[in-house]
Design an enzyme around this catalytic site. Structure first.
Site, PDB file in Angstrom:
ATOM      1  N   ASP A  60      15.627  -6.667 -44.482  1.00 49.01           N
ATOM      2  CA  ASP A  60      14.644  -6.286 -43.455  1.00 49.01           C
ATOM      3  C   ASP A  60      13.255  -6.674 -43.965  1.00 49.01           C
ATOM      4  OD1 ASP A  60      13.534  -5.059 -41.112  1.00 49.01           O
ATOM      5  OD2 ASP A  60      13.004  -3.316 -42.318  1.00 49.01           O
ATOM      6  N   SER A  61      12.302  -6.707 -43.043  1.00 52.08           N
ATOM      7  CA  SER A  61      10.930  -6.975 -43.451  1.00 52.08           C
ATOM      8  C   SER A  61      10.353  -5.814 -44.266  1.00 52.08           C
ATOM      9  CB  SER A  61      10.073  -7.210 -42.206  1.00 52.08           C
ATOM     10  OG  SER A  61      10.210  -6.121 -41.327  1.00 52.08           O
ATOM     11  N   CYS A  90      13.867  -2.246 -32.354  1.00 52.96           N
ATOM     12  CA  CYS A  90      13.104  -2.369 -33.597  1.00 52.96           C
ATOM     13  C   CYS A  90      13.622  -1.305 -34.543  1.00 52.96           C
ATOM     14  CB  CYS A  90      11.612  -2.167 -33.330  1.00 52.96           C
ATOM     15  SG  CYS A  90      10.624  -2.131 -34.840  1.00 52.96           S
ATOM     16  N   THR A  91      13.781  -1.680 -35.805  1.00 50.78           N
ATOM     17  CA  THR A  91      14.373  -0.754 -36.787  1.00 50.78           C
ATOM     18  C   THR A  91      13.556   0.528 -36.974  1.00 50.78           C
ATOM     19  OG1 THR A  91      13.152  -2.001 -38.450  1.00 50.78           O
ATOM     20  CG2 THR A  91      15.482  -2.536 -38.163  1.00 50.78           C
ATOM     21  N   HIS A  92      12.263   0.492 -36.676  1.00 49.36           N
ATOM     22  CA  HIS A  92      11.420   1.673 -36.887  1.00 49.36           C
ATOM     23  C   HIS A  92      11.556   2.712 -35.781  1.00 49.36           C
ATOM     24  CE1 HIS A  92       9.599  -0.838 -39.896  1.00 49.36           C
ATOM     25  NE2 HIS A  92       8.684   0.075 -40.182  1.00 49.36           N
ATOM     26  N   CYS A 103      16.992  -6.441 -39.321  1.00 52.22           N
ATOM     27  CA  CYS A 103      15.622  -6.522 -38.803  1.00 52.22           C
ATOM     28  C   CYS A 103      15.717  -7.226 -37.457  1.00 52.22           C
ATOM     29  CB  CYS A 103      14.769  -7.328 -39.767  1.00 52.22           C
ATOM     30  SG  CYS A 103      13.101  -7.667 -39.179  1.00 52.22           S
ATOM     31  N   ASN A 104      15.232  -6.576 -36.434  1.00 56.29           N
ATOM     32  CA  ASN A 104      15.329  -7.163 -35.089  1.00 56.29           C
ATOM     33  C   ASN A 104      14.507  -8.430 -34.967  1.00 56.29           C
ATOM     34  OD1 ASN A 104      16.632  -4.864 -33.171  1.00 56.29           O
ATOM     35  ND2 ASN A 104      15.523  -3.971 -34.876  1.00 56.29           N
ATOM     36  N   THR A 105      13.294  -8.395 -35.533  1.00 52.47           N
ATOM     37  CA  THR A 105      12.396  -9.542 -35.426  1.00 52.47           C
ATOM     38  C   THR A 105      13.001 -10.757 -36.126  1.00 52.47           C
ATOM     39  OG1 THR A 105      10.517  -8.015 -35.395  1.00 52.47           O
ATOM     40  CG2 THR A 105      10.043 -10.311 -35.893  1.00 52.47           C
ATOM     41  N   TYR A 160       6.598  -8.508 -39.879  1.00 53.61           N
ATOM     42  CA  TYR A 160       7.029  -9.784 -39.322  1.00 53.61           C
ATOM     43  C   TYR A 160       6.731  -9.827 -37.814  1.00 53.61           C
ATOM     44  CZ  TYR A 160      10.019 -11.148 -43.372  1.00 53.61           C
ATOM     45  OH  TYR A 160      10.519 -11.531 -44.587  1.00 53.61           O
ATOM     46  N   GLY A 161       6.692  -8.653 -37.210  1.00 49.54           N
ATOM     47  CA  GLY A 161       6.671  -8.552 -35.745  1.00 49.54           C
ATOM     48  C   GLY A 161       5.445  -9.104 -35.051  1.00 49.54           C
ATOM     49  N   GLU A 199       5.962   4.598 -40.057  1.00 51.16           N
ATOM     50  CA  GLU A 199       5.790   4.534 -41.514  1.00 51.16           C
ATOM     51  C   GLU A 199       4.857   5.622 -42.030  1.00 51.16           C
ATOM     52  OE1 GLU A 199       5.205   0.792 -43.343  1.00 51.16           O
ATOM     53  OE2 GLU A 199       7.040  -0.009 -42.452  1.00 51.16           O
TER      54      GLU A 199
HETATM   55  N1  DGL Z   1      11.811  -4.584 -38.990  1.00 50.79           N
HETATM   56  C1  DGL Z   1      11.057  -5.053 -37.868  1.00 50.79           C
HETATM   57  C2  DGL Z   1      11.966  -5.093 -36.631  1.00 50.79           C
HETATM   58  O1  DGL Z   1      13.024  -4.503 -36.606  1.00 50.79           O
HETATM   59  C3  DGL Z   1       9.849  -4.174 -37.588  1.00 50.79           C
HETATM   60  C4  DGL Z   1       8.753  -4.287 -38.623  1.00 50.79           C
HETATM   61  C5  DGL Z   1       8.053  -5.634 -38.636  1.00 50.79           C
HETATM   62  O2  DGL Z   1       7.301  -5.957 -37.699  1.00 50.79           O
HETATM   63  O3  DGL Z   1       8.265  -6.364 -39.598  1.00 50.79           O
HETATM   64  O4  DGL Z   1      11.626  -5.749 -35.673  1.00 50.79           O
END
Ligand code: DGL
Length: 276
Positions: A13-14, A193-195, A76-78, A45-46, A156
Site C-alpha cells: 500500500d502507499s 479507498c483503504t482509509h 491500495c485502491n489507487t 498516491y491518490g 490518519e
Molecule cells: N491507499 C490509498 C488508496 O487506497 C489512499 C492513500 C493515498 O492516497 O495514497 O487509494
C-alpha cells in the site's frame, strides 16, 4: 509442504491504509505469513498522476517480491486502479491481485436498486476503474464517483468520529444523498479507498441507515483465499501465521497510525525501515 506454500503473501500500500486488508487476510487465512510494505515516503498516491503512480508502484512491488513471496496483493485502491495490469505483466508468473474487482463485486451484489456511489481518492475516481468494473458486473447499474481527498489525512489523524468527520462527509456527499435533491436515491456506498473503513460510522450517520456501506477488504481476502486454494498454495495449518511490516519513511508515524488501522498496538521493533 512445498517451497512455494511456505512463502509469505506480500501486501503493498502507499501507507498504512492497506492494513485494513491485512487485518481481513489474517481473519480469513490465519496460518499464512504476511509481508507488508507501506510506501509512506511517497504517500499520498491518490493526488498523483497515473504515470507517477505506476512508477512508484512498480518500484515498491519489485522490492517487496524480491524478499520472496508466493502472491502479491495490491492493498491500495489507487495503485490497483492505475497499475494492476502493468504489475501483472511485469511480475508474471507471480499472481497479483488488486482490491478494485473484489470491491466492485461486493457493491454490485449489495445494491438492490443498482444506484451505487463510489468514494475514493482523486486518482481512483478520475481513472474510472471502479465505475467500469461495477458496470461490467452489473450493466444496468448507475454508478457515481466522488473524490474525497481529505478523508485520507482525517483517518490518519484518528479523527474518525464526531463533528469534523461528519461535517466533511456532509460536504462531500450531501448533494448525492440528500433525499430532497436526488431521485432515485443511491442505496449503496462503496468505500474505494483503504482509509475510508475507519470513517464508516460517521459516513453511515450522514448517508442514513438504509444505505449499504461496503468495502473491499473482506472480499479481497476471500479472493486471495480462493486463488491460493486453486493453485495449491495454501500454507498448512501447523502454526499461526506471522506478519512482518516495512515502511519507507518515519517508522514512529507508521507505528502510531498503523496501530489505529490494525486495531492493535504495533511497536517499533515490529516495523522495518526500508529504502526502495
Ligand atoms: N491507499 C490509498 C488508496 O487506497 C489512499 C492513500 C493515498 O492516497 O495514497 O487509494
Amino acid at each position: 509442504m512445498n517451497d512455494m506454500t511456505a512463502l509469505p503473501i506480500a501486501l503493498f500500500d502507499s501507507g498504512v491504509g492497506g492494513l485494513t486488508v491485512l487485518k481481513a487476510l489474517r481473519q480469513c487465512l490465519p496460518h499464512e505469513d504476511l509481508l507488508y510494505l507501506g510506501d509512506t515516503a511517497r504517500l499520498p498516491y491518490g493526488t498523483k498522476g497515473p504515470e507517477t503512480i505506476v512508477r512508484y508502484t512498480l518500484l515498491a512491488a519489485r522490492m517487496l517480491v524480491g524478499r520472496g513471496a508466493k502472491m502479491l496483493v495490491v492493498a491500495c485502491n489507487t495503485a490497483t486502479a492505475a497499475a494492476l495490469p502493468t504489475l501483472q505483466e511485469a511480475l508474471a508468473p507471480l499472481p497479483v491481485l488488486g482490491v478494485v474487482e473484489p470491491g466492485a463485486r461486493a457493491a454490485a451484489a449489495a445494491s438492490r436498486n443498482g444506484e451505487i456511489v463510489v468514494i475514493a481518492t482523486e486518482a481512483t475516481i478520475s481513472g474510472g476503474a471502479y465505475q467500469q468494473a461495477i458496470v461490467r458486473i452489473r450493466p444496468e447499474a448507475q454508478v457515481r464517483g466522488r473524490a474525497c481527498t481529505l478523508f485520507v489525512p482525517m483517518a490518519e489523524e484518528g479523527l474518525m468520529h464526531g463533528p469534523l468527520a461528519e461535517g466533511l462527509a456532509h460536504h462531500y456527499l450531501d448533494d448525492i444523498f440528500n433525499p430532497a435533491l436526488t431521485a432515485p436515491r443511491p442505496d449503496t456506498l462503496l468505500l474505494g479507498c483503504t482509509h475510508f473503513p475507519l470513517l464508516q460510522t460517521a459516513l453511515q450517520n450522514v448517508v442514513g441507515p438504509q444505505v449499504h456501506i461496503v468495502d473491499s477488504a473482506a472480499t479481497t481476502a476471500a479472493c486471495v483465499s480462493e486463488r491460493l486454494a486453486q493453485t495449491n498454495l495454501l500454507r498448512p495449518a501447523d502454526r499461526p501465521g506471522t506478519s512482518h511490516f516495512m515502511t519507507t519513511d518515519n517508522r514512529a508515524r507508521f507505528v502510531r497510525t498503523g496501530s489505529l488501522f490494525l486495531g492493535e498496538r504495533l511497536h517499533n521493533a515490529d516495523v522495518e525501515l526500508v529504502d526502495l
